[in-house]
Design an enzyme around this catalytic site. Structure first.
Site, PDB file in Angstrom:
ATOM      1  N   ARG A  23       0.827  -1.199   0.000  1.00  0.00           N
ATOM      2  CA  ARG A  23       0.000   0.000   0.000  1.00  0.00           C
ATOM      3  C   ARG A  23       0.874   1.267   0.000  1.00  0.00           C
ATOM      4  NH1 ARG A  23      -1.891   0.996   4.287  1.00  0.00           N
ATOM      5  NH2 ARG A  23      -1.132  -0.691   5.629  1.00  0.00           N
ATOM      6  N   LYS A  28      -9.036  -1.675   0.580  1.00  0.00           N
ATOM      7  CA  LYS A  28      -8.847  -0.749   1.688  1.00  0.00           C
ATOM      8  C   LYS A  28      -9.577   0.566   1.456  1.00  0.00           C
ATOM      9  CE  LYS A  28      -6.416  -3.349   4.418  1.00  0.00           C
ATOM     10  NZ  LYS A  28      -7.095  -3.929   5.607  1.00  0.00           N
ATOM     11  N   HIS A  68     -10.811  -3.207  12.112  1.00  0.00           N
ATOM     12  CA  HIS A  68      -9.751  -3.873  11.341  1.00  0.00           C
ATOM     13  C   HIS A  68      -9.408  -5.149  12.100  1.00  0.00           C
ATOM     14  CE1 HIS A  68      -5.460  -3.794   9.494  1.00  0.00           C
ATOM     15  NE2 HIS A  68      -6.302  -4.437   8.713  1.00  0.00           N
ATOM     16  N   SER A  76      -1.658  -5.781   9.515  1.00  0.00           N
ATOM     17  CA  SER A  76      -1.169  -6.856   8.651  1.00  0.00           C
ATOM     18  C   SER A  76       0.095  -7.470   9.243  1.00  0.00           C
ATOM     19  CB  SER A  76      -0.870  -6.313   7.252  1.00  0.00           C
ATOM     20  OG  SER A  76      -2.047  -5.846   6.638  1.00  0.00           O
ATOM     21  N   LYS A 100      -3.942 -12.092  12.092  1.00  0.00           N
ATOM     22  CA  LYS A 100      -5.410 -12.089  12.026  1.00  0.00           C
ATOM     23  C   LYS A 100      -5.939 -13.264  11.212  1.00  0.00           C
ATOM     24  CE  LYS A 100      -6.347  -8.097  10.251  1.00  0.00           C
ATOM     25  NZ  LYS A 100      -4.960  -7.778   9.838  1.00  0.00           N
ATOM     26  N   THR A 101      -5.360 -13.463  10.019  1.00  0.00           N
ATOM     27  CA  THR A 101      -5.844 -14.534   9.144  1.00  0.00           C
ATOM     28  C   THR A 101      -5.546 -15.900   9.735  1.00  0.00           C
ATOM     29  OG1 THR A 101      -5.544 -13.145   7.177  1.00  0.00           O
ATOM     30  CG2 THR A 101      -5.671 -15.521   6.826  1.00  0.00           C
ATOM     31  N   ASP A 119     -10.358  -9.884   7.990  1.00  0.00           N
ATOM     32  CA  ASP A 119      -9.730  -8.560   7.962  1.00  0.00           C
ATOM     33  C   ASP A 119     -10.622  -7.392   8.366  1.00  0.00           C
ATOM     34  OD1 ASP A 119      -7.380  -7.035   7.473  1.00  0.00           O
ATOM     35  OD2 ASP A 119      -8.181  -6.383   5.560  1.00  0.00           O
ATOM     36  N   ARG A 132       1.027 -12.465  -1.484  1.00  0.00           N
ATOM     37  CA  ARG A 132      -0.310 -12.723  -0.959  1.00  0.00           C
ATOM     38  C   ARG A 132      -1.141 -13.586  -1.902  1.00  0.00           C
ATOM     39  NH1 ARG A 132      -2.393  -9.446   3.248  1.00  0.00           N
ATOM     40  NH2 ARG A 132      -0.916  -7.877   3.980  1.00  0.00           N
TER      41      ARG A 132
END
Length: 534
Positions: A60, A200, A219, A239, A243-244, A258, A324
């Site tokens: 990003r 995003k 988030h 990130s 989380k995943t 997410d 990713r």
């Protein structure tokens, strides 16, 4: 020329787009992959996955994101975090982009942001790249075919990577720009092929709109117990904090990885897919996520692969550490059909502590939860943003500052009130380093993290004995079967205890200095928690 299914009462001309050569409306995955291959945007991978490179930018560009300084939002935007763009500059940017787009082909997806029909947002995505259309079709919620007949977009995103913005003409910073106009209900993205900007941008819009409905945008990832949506847990984190990985628990039902909303009755996913980091991904540790990399329509970003066999190299980060894969939620066997759960019983705040100071898990009081939520401490991990090549300690308020249009106190107050009303239990989990700081210590064992989380979610950790942490005042369990007791006291994992004390003192000072910006906005109980750490 128009190809695909579109509401005849709503065309691109309503978005100011005229004279395009061809528009592809709401193509399905197989057609999008066909078009992407035809255009040389990527190659077909094993199992029908699609392998792409995002070119110059593999993460990003948060410093290139702007909010248009319009009268209706002037008093509600967190301008220190969202650089303003003048209305005239945005209009010039849009005019120049549309002129650039003339006589070219574009792809349109009409989608929902949000799984809860009561709170979802109608979004139109206009993309130059076919694979971007595939990506966002995977990441947002897909309307039923019959719903497309009457679909009217509430916000429109126009993504044109081949257009480069000009700071002198367009009031931006570089040739990359992400510009949001709340009055024109339009987002312009230019100069970057990194697909994460698409999703995003929608998250940022929902983060602005939902608090007005008393909905907490988060988030976070989320799951719930099998057969019991009232036992819902959310996992805040930036990130790279897990989380995943941690929400994809085979013994629980996955809501998403997410972005979620917390309403008065539900926890609901904003998305219809997952966007997982694949560096060092193994079939042994994360079999289901690993398996998605060889399934039809999964988008594989910036991974090294064998040109002949198309086998992926999960350990080669020569392109980026931010490699990713984007895949539909249904590719995870325990994913929820509705992506809707109950209100959270447990709130987990994930942090990747590069100092090696924080324990693997700590129990937080409501005041401590708000303190750590507003602090948002973690370490940016390599590749997530441009220029980040190794973990960098940072404070990202609400665990998502780049996506927060409003002041942090707005989200903090929402969280405080919802925790109080729902009596949610709160935990801080460190997935970062132990035994020393980055470069000397090692990453927290995933097996230990999973065991501690399982005990927190099933309630067995409530009966554990606890000690009060000398640095932060939260409670840390002293024992859990199956977890090395040494890990539960980080100081004991360091060879040099004095070095730990110095690192801890430095981290506490960083927390206190960062939190000083909120002292005029929080209640006395939260402020007392901050003062305790001085």
């Amino acid at each position: 020329m128009i190809v695909g299914r579109v509401n005849p009462n709503q065309t691109l001309e309503d978005n100011g787009i005229f004279n395009t050569a061809k528009i592809f409306y709401n193509l399905k995955d197989h057609d999008l992959i066909t078009e992407a291959i035809k255009r040389g945007e990527g190659v077909l991978g094993n199992g029908g996955s699609f392998l792409v490179s995002t070119g110059k930018y593999t993460g990003r560009s948060p410093k290139d994101k702007f909010v248009v300084n319009e009268k209706s939002v002037q008093g509600t935007i967190w301008w220190e975090n969202n650089p303003p763009m003048e209305v005239s500059a945005f209009n010039k940017l849009k005019s120049d982009m549309l002129e650039h787009m003339a006589q070219k082909e574009y792809f349109v997806q009409d989608l929902y942001g949000g799984s809860d029909p009561e709170h979802r947002l109608n979004v139109r995505m206009i993309t130059e790249l076919a694979w971007h259309s595939l990506f966002i079709r995977t990441m947002l919620r897909r309307p039923k075919t019959e719903e497309l007949n009457s679909f009217i977009p509430e916000f429109t995103v126009i993504n044109c990577p081949t257009f480069n913005s000009d700071p002198l003409k367009h009031g931006c910073r570089s040739d990359v720009v992400i510009a949001i106009s709340f009055e024109q209900k339009t987002i312009l993205i230019a100069g970057t092929e990194y697909a994460g900007e698409n999703k995003k941008s929608i998250f940022s819009i929902l983060n602005y709109l939902l608090p007005e409905k008393n909905i907490m945008p988060m988030h976070c990832s989320a799951n719930h117990a099998i057969g019991d949506i009232t036992d819902t847990a959310v996992f805040f984190g930036l990130s790279g904090t897990g989380k995943t990985t941690l929400s994809a628990d085979p013994n629980r039902v996955l809501l998403g990885d997410d972005e979620h909303g917390w309403s008065d009755t539900t926890t609901f996913n904003f998305e219809g897919g997952c966007y997982a980091k694949t560096i060092n991904l193994s079939s042994e540790a994360e079999p289901e996520i690993h398996a998605t990399t060889e399934k039809f329509g999964t988008v594989i970003e910036n991974m090294v692969y064998d040109n002949y066999s198309k086998d992926l190299d999960f350990y080669d980060d020569s392109i980026t550490a931010n490699m990713r894969c984007a895949y539909p939620l249904e590719y995870i066997s325990n994913a929820s059909d509705t992506a809707i759960g109950g209100q959270p019983n447990n709130i987990i705040m994930l942090t990747c502590d590069a100092f090696g100071v924080l324990p693997p898990i700590a129990r937080l009081s409501p005041e401590q939860a708000m303190y750590h939520f507003l602090s948002g401490f973690t370490s940016k991990v390599a590749g997530t943003e441009r220029g980040v090549t190794e973990p960098q300690p940072t404070f990202s308020t609400c665990f998502g500052a780049p996506f927060m249009p409003r002041r942090p106190e707005v989200y903090g107050a929402l969280l405080r009130d919802k925790i109080a009303k729902n009596k949610s239990k709160c935990w801080l989990v460190n997935t970062g380093w132990t035994g020393g700081a980055y470069g000397k210590g090692s990453r927290m064992p995933i097996k230990a993290t999973r065991a501690l989380l399982t005990a927190a979610l099933n309630g067995s950790l409530n009966s554990s004995s606890y000690r009060k942490d000398d640095n932060f005042g939260f409670e840390v369990p002293t024992h859990l079967d199956g977890v090395d007791t040494l890990l539960l006291n980080p100081r004991d994992t360091w060879e040099d205890r004095n070095a730990y004390d110095k690192a801890a003192s430095k981290l506490v000072s960083m927390f206190v200095d960062n939190f000083s910006q909120y002292e005029n906005f929080v209640g006395p109980s939260v402020l007392a928690q901050a003062i305790k750490n001085k």
